[in-house]
Structure formats: structure tokens, C-alpha cells
Design an enzyme around this catalytic site. Structure first.
Site, PDB file in Angstrom:
ATOM      1  N   GLY A  87      -2.634  -7.240 -10.596  1.00 43.59           N
ATOM      2  CA  GLY A  87      -2.530  -5.977 -11.318  1.00 43.59           C
ATOM      3  C   GLY A  87      -2.888  -6.125 -12.787  1.00 43.59           C
ATOM      4  O   GLY A  87      -2.233  -6.874 -13.508  1.00 43.59           O
ATOM      5  N   CYS A 147       0.833  -1.204   0.000  1.00 41.11           N
ATOM      6  CA  CYS A 147       0.000   0.000   0.000  1.00 41.11           C
ATOM      7  C   CYS A 147       0.868   1.254   0.000  1.00 41.11           C
ATOM      8  O   CYS A 147       1.744   1.401   0.864  1.00 41.11           O
ATOM      9  CB  CYS A 147      -0.922  -0.002   1.214  1.00 41.11           C
ATOM     10  SG  CYS A 147      -2.011   1.441   1.267  1.00 41.11           S
ATOM     11  N   GLY A 182      -8.392  -7.450  -8.466  1.00 40.44           N
ATOM     12  CA  GLY A 182      -8.827  -6.430  -7.533  1.00 40.44           C
ATOM     13  C   GLY A 182      -9.981  -5.614  -8.057  1.00 40.44           C
ATOM     14  O   GLY A 182     -11.135  -6.017  -8.000  1.00 40.44           O
ATOM     15  N   HIS A 189       2.042  -7.282  -6.982  1.00 42.56           N
ATOM     16  CA  HIS A 189       1.388  -6.282  -7.820  1.00 42.56           C
ATOM     17  C   HIS A 189       2.400  -5.824  -8.860  1.00 42.56           C
ATOM     18  O   HIS A 189       3.453  -5.282  -8.517  1.00 42.56           O
ATOM     19  CB  HIS A 189       0.918  -5.105  -6.962  1.00 42.56           C
ATOM     20  CG  HIS A 189       0.071  -4.128  -7.703  1.00 42.56           C
ATOM     21  ND1 HIS A 189      -0.845  -3.329  -7.074  1.00 42.56           N
ATOM     22  CD2 HIS A 189      -0.009  -3.810  -9.013  1.00 42.56           C
ATOM     23  CE1 HIS A 189      -1.452  -2.548  -7.965  1.00 42.56           C
ATOM     24  NE2 HIS A 189      -0.942  -2.825  -9.155  1.00 42.56           N
TER      25      HIS A 189
END
Length: 334
Positions: free
Chosen positions: A215, A103, A236, A174
Site C-alpha cells: 500500500g 478485497c 501494486g 495492506h
């Protein structure tokens, strides 16, 4: 291949719904569980320090039995607090625990966790080691391919090697770097270019490790292509924006018999959860805010979404609102 054999062989993380703040709460997880019985679901990120101090752990950790398999994602940089969070996850019945090292938000950076920890592989390794020692749950890590100027294949490989040696069982990568200065979290999901080739190359360099690609996987076909090269496919925002798009994944990946899935089926399956939530004093909108993405690309979809949103947000909105919305979909053949 015999379908039953395939079901027994394929682990849940072959297809997973990524942890997303303000998205993957227990209500959205219930929606996705109607759509996929097999996918690994994740909680929103829970800060280990908040778990330590909170007396409202049901709100932070609660989930329903039908959400299994489910992973708790935690954020933090203190091995002792993360070990405590891991014990809590085991006590609450989670299937695994995941450490957020991806994050990029300024608030998360201020707490010295998330993507900025990629600059401190020693600390991440100590955290993972403490988490592994705290329970029998698998400990996994979600991270980027790099951050800022720390963005080379050699650094990525060294990071993964060190964290794997500490006991991490799987890496959800990611396929974008994170710019910790100059881009906000939303921009960090779109502006840095996708680099699937770097995640695939990492898997090739370390075939013994379990590597998930995350991703830019926007369709089931994208996931199947990812699985040709990596061990898992993690979706996601495309799952949140287009939930029904993923109704075929149990058949495509896990070998289940295909089953028809309509928006009305999802709503009917949600009724017991909605009833429990209302009985606990929750608001209908807590659930219905996630449903506005469920119906799309058909005549009347905008009207249905607007009407559900207006009615579900009214004070005292009850189960009848959801039942009425479900009947409208059934009448429309949806």
C-alpha cells in the site's frame, strides 16, 4: 556484502507484485518478468468455488515456466474448497498459495470472502489449516489492517496470531483499513489513510512472523525504506502504471548486477510469449493492453501508445504489429 551471497539469501517475497484483478494476468506477469527476474509474481484472485466447478482450468491457472517464482491467490471461505484449490496449485507447479482476506468489493463480500473475513478469524484459521494440510506449498495471507469498526491494533494482532498458529507462513498487510459499506473498491485503495506505522508496529510486536508491507509504495526508495522495518515490500498499482520504474529492484534488493532495461528490451523479451499466445488462438490486444503504460514521459510516447492500441485491437492483428512497435522504440533509443 558479496553479491552472490546476497542473491542466495534474499527470498523472492522481499519484493513482490501484488495480485490485482484485471491486471496481473499471465501477460502482465510476463511483462514484469522481463523487468525483474527475482520478484515474486501473483496471479489475479481465483475463486476456489470457480476452480471446483470449472472445466477451463487452463484459463484460470495457466502460466509459463519463466514466470517462476509465482503465487496463486485464491478467494473463498470453505476449507474443503480451499484445500482442493491448494492441491491444484501444487499440481500446476505454483510456488506458493495466498488467501485473499483483503478485497472489499461487494461481489466478493456477497460470497463471504475477502476483507469481510477479517471479522471471522476462526473461519480464516480453519481455512488456512485445511490449505496447509493439503500440500507442501507455503500458505500466505493478504489482508488489511482492519475493517469498518473492527480496527484496532489488538484486533489486528489477535487475527495474525490466530492465523499464524493455523500455519500461515507470511502476511501481506495492506496498510489501509477497508470500509465495507460506503466505499467502492477503488475508493478503498485511496480514501482510507495509509497507516504504514501500524504495519511496522505489528512487525515489532511479532518479530518472529514474516510481515510484508503493501500500500502506497510508489518508488524503489519507498520499498527500500519499507524493508528497513518489514520483511517484504509489495507493490501494486504503481507497478502496473509505471512498469519500467522497477527495473532497478533486482540490483537494489537481490544484489544482481545492474542491467540496462529499456522498453524495447521488454518487447523483445515478450516475443516468444506473444507468439505462443497467438498460436493458442489469443488476441494480440490481450497482451498489448498492458503495454500502453510501458512508455511514458518521453517525446512521442502518446503517439506510440495510440498507434499500438489501434493496430493491436484490429481483427487478425499479428506479431508484426508488435515487431513494428518494437522497432519504433529501438529507432527512438528507448
Amino acid at each position: 556484502m558479496d553479491p552472490l551471497t546476497r542473491v542466495n539469501r534474499e527470498p523472492p517475497w522481499r519484493f513482490s507484485i501484488a495480485p490485482m484483478l484485471d491486471c496481473t494476468d499471465r501477460h502482465f506477469r510476463q511483462i514484469m518478468r522481463q523487468i525483474s527476474r527475482r520478484a515474486l509474481l501473483y496471479s489475479e484472485m481465483v475463486v476456489a468455488q470457480a476452480l471446483h466447478h470449472s472445466n477451463r482450468r487452463e484459463r484460470l491457472l495457466g502460466f509459463d515456466a519463466e514466470e517462476h517464482p509465482i503465487a496463486l491467490q485464491v478467494g473463498g471461505d470453505d476449507p474443503a474448497l480451499l484445500a482442493e484449490a491448494t492441491r491444484m496449485a501444487a499440481d500446476w507447479g505454483y510456488d506458493e498459495i495466498n488467501l485473499n482476506v483483503g478485497c472489499p468489493s461487494p461481489r466478493v463480500q456477497a460470497g463471504n470472502f475477502g476483507a469481510c473475513l477479517m471479522a471471522e478469524p476462526d473461519r480464516v484459521a480453519r481455512c488456512v489449516e485445511a490449505m496447509v494440510s493439503a500440500s507442501n506449498l507455503p500458505v500466505t495471507v493478504k489482508h488489511r489492517v482492519g475493517i469498518d469498526d473492527l480496527d484496532s491494533d489488538s484486533l489486528l494482532t489477535a487475527f495474525v496470531d490466530q492465523v499464524a498458529a493455523a500455519g500461515a507462513t507470511r502476511f501481506s498487510v495492506h496498510a489501509r483499513k477497508a470500509w465495507l459499506e460506503g466505499l467502492d473498491p477503488k475508493q478503498n485503495r485511496t480514501i482510507p489513510p495509509l497507516q504504514h506505522d501500524r504495519v511496522i508496529a505489528l512487525k515489532q510486536r511479532r518479530p518472529q512472523l514474516l510481515i510484508e508491507l503493501n500500500g502506497g509504495l510508489d518508488t524503489p526508495e519507498d520499498c527500500l525504506n519499507a524493508l528497513d522495518h518489514c520483511d517484504g515490500a509489495m507493490v501494486g498499482r504503481a507497478a502496473y502504471a509505471h512498469p519500467l520504474r522497477w527495473a532497478s529492484m533486482d540490483a537494489l534488493i537481490f544484489g544482481d548486477a545492474p542491467r540496462p532495461m529499456k522498453a524495447s528490451h521488454v518487447l523483445m523479451g515478450l516475443m516468444p510469449h506473444a507468439e505462443r499466445h497467438l498460436e493458442r488462438g489469443g488476441r494480440l490486444w490481450d497482451l498489448c493492453r498492458h503495454l500502453v503504460q510501458l512508455v511514458e514521459g518521453v517525446p512521442g510516447a502518446r503517439y506510440w501508445r495510440r498507434e499500438l492500441g489501434q493496430k493491436a485491437q484490429r481483427p487478425g492483428a499479428n506479431l508484426y504489429v508488435l515487431e513494428q512497435a518494437t522497432q519504433q522504440l529501438i529507432d527512438a533509443g528507448l
